[in-house]
Enzyme design. Structure first.
Site, short mmCIF file in Angstrom:
data_model
loop_
_atom_site.label_atom_id
_atom_site.label_comp_id
_atom_site.label_asym_id
_atom_site.label_seq_id
_atom_site.Cartn_x
_atom_site.Cartn_y
_atom_site.Cartn_z
N ASP A 13 0.86 -1.16 0.00
CA ASP A 13 0.00 0.00 0.00
C ASP A 13 0.91 1.23 0.00
OD1 ASP A 13 -2.44 1.60 0.52
OD2 ASP A 13 -1.53 1.88 2.49
N ASP A 15 -0.25 5.15 0.77
CA ASP A 15 -0.53 6.22 1.73
C ASP A 15 -0.54 5.69 3.17
OD1 ASP A 15 -1.01 8.35 -0.21
OD2 ASP A 15 -2.77 7.20 -0.78
N LYS A 145 -10.12 -0.95 -3.38
CA LYS A 145 -10.17 -1.47 -2.02
C LYS A 145 -11.44 -0.97 -1.34
CE LYS A 145 -5.12 -1.08 -1.68
NZ LYS A 145 -3.99 -0.48 -0.94
N ASP A 170 -1.84 -0.57 6.07
CA ASP A 170 -1.93 0.19 7.32
C ASP A 170 -3.37 0.52 7.71
OD1 ASP A 170 -2.43 2.28 5.37
OD2 ASP A 170 -1.91 3.73 6.92
#
Length: 223
Positions: A13, A15, A145, A170
């Protein structure tokens, strides 16, 4: 036949995982909502955490009385985020070192982001596009997502079995996507242990032996 601990790829991922952009995303959302006459409050920050732009636009639209249309709000959010990204982003601790170790070991690294391609390409320039075999951005798969499509698309483009890949995430949204795709998952940051995945405080705690143990199932979920 690959060995049980064969690590086909590491799918990252972006960000909040590789680069410190969570505050920039929140500021962009807050700016757009404020401009539409619907200021966001502290509770909105958690609701927007990890959301792709289309879902963030829906959240903002749920607060406004004069609906400008989802496409318009998505464009405003993307523009506000891009302006902030262009001023620079900081790789998170351990990110570049881990990517470099994967490159040296010949293990493909893939960027799998819910952010638009415009944002992804800017970040790739900053972090180092040469460190990634390929990237998947919003719009590169049928659904974003938390659907599994982005991770399935990444594995398919590599010709890899998702079960032989580790996803590094995250947020609950990203974790749901990676798990639904069948990837082993490791989460970075202060996620609730109830997420059911292995967590580490920073990428400085992640190395190749750990990634291989995750693929082989030697690290119990939630450890």
């Amino acid at each position: 036949m690959p060995s049980p601990d064969h690590l086909a790829a590491v799918l990252f991922d972006m960000d909040g995982t590789l680069v410190d952009t969570e505050d920039l995303w929140w500021d962009a959302c807050a700016e757009v909502a404020r401009g539409l006459g619907a200021p966001l409050g502290p509770g909105d920050r958690q609701a927007l955490f990890g959301l792709p732009v289309e879902d963030a636009a829906a959240h903002v639209l749920g607060r406004v009385s004069d609906d400008p249309g989802r496409d318009s709000v998505e464009a405003m959010l993307t523009g506000a985020f891009v302006r902030r990204i262009e001023n620079g982003v900081t790789p998170l601790p351990g990110a570049v070192a881990l990517l470099e170790s994967l490159r040296v070991a010949g293990v493909p690294a893939v960027l799998v982001s819910a952010s638009p391609r415009t944002v992804v390409d800017i970040v790739l320039e900053i972090v180092g596009g040469h460190l990634f075999r390929l990237s998947v951005a919003a719009g590169d798969s049928a659904r974003n997502k938390p659907a599994p499509d982005p991770y399935l698309a990444a594995a398919s483009r590599l010709g890899a079995d998702p079960a032989a890949c580790v996803a590094v995430e995250d947020s609950p949204t990203g974790i749901a996507s990676a798990r639904a795709a069948g990837c082993a998952v490791i989460a970075v940051g202060p996620l609730d242990a109830a997420s059911g995945v292995t967590t580490v405080p920073t990428l400085e705690s992640v190395d190749l032996p750990l990634l291989r143990r995750l693929v082989s199932g030697q690290v119990p979920p939630g450890a």
